[in-house]
Scaffold this motif. Sequence first.
Motif, short mmCIF file in Angstrom:
data_model
loop_
_atom_site.label_atom_id
_atom_site.label_comp_id
_atom_site.label_asym_id
_atom_site.label_seq_id
_atom_site.Cartn_x
_atom_site.Cartn_y
_atom_site.Cartn_z
N UNK A 36 0.83 -1.19 0.00
CA UNK A 36 0.00 0.00 0.00
C UNK A 36 0.87 1.25 0.00
N UNK A 37 0.51 2.21 -0.86
CA UNK A 37 1.19 3.50 -0.91
C UNK A 37 0.13 4.58 -0.76
N UNK A 38 0.23 5.36 0.30
CA UNK A 38 -0.74 6.44 0.56
C UNK A 38 -2.18 5.94 0.52
N UNK A 39 -2.43 4.78 1.10
CA UNK A 39 -3.78 4.22 1.17
C UNK A 39 -4.26 3.55 -0.11
N UNK A 40 -3.42 3.47 -1.12
CA UNK A 40 -3.80 2.84 -2.39
C UNK A 40 -3.05 1.50 -2.53
N UNK A 41 -3.81 0.43 -2.78
CA UNK A 41 -3.21 -0.90 -2.93
C UNK A 41 -2.52 -1.00 -4.29
#
Length: 124
Positions: A36-41
């Motif tokens: 996950x990066x900044x809440x994005x999978x």
Amino acid sequence: MKRIVLLAPLLLLMSCYNAERNCANFKTGKFKFDYEINGVKKTTVFERNDSIEIETFEGKTDTSTIRWVNDCEYVLQKKHPKNKAEEKAIDMKILTTTKNSYTFEFGMVGIATKQKGTVVKISD
């Protein structure tokens, strides 16, 4: 004193536990790494043989060489780095394994900061 006597057997049992590490099963094959990066999978898929790893992320493919240090540790080096950051080698260490996945620790060679992740093997 009672606490020491009770604590000693517990420590002895814990020291006998070894995490499973069957790293040879993960030297080759096709793998998937979700994170996950900044809440994005995000998902990276990569295929590895004994000396090359080909990674695909968001439609872009990149190739790295692999130098195995031992059965559970290797160093990745981008074949065609696009900037200074990509020129730095990455140390990868497999910490534990299951039948079709492994937990690993990674970071730039020479830098103490490490991150952890889990990779799933999707085919041989």
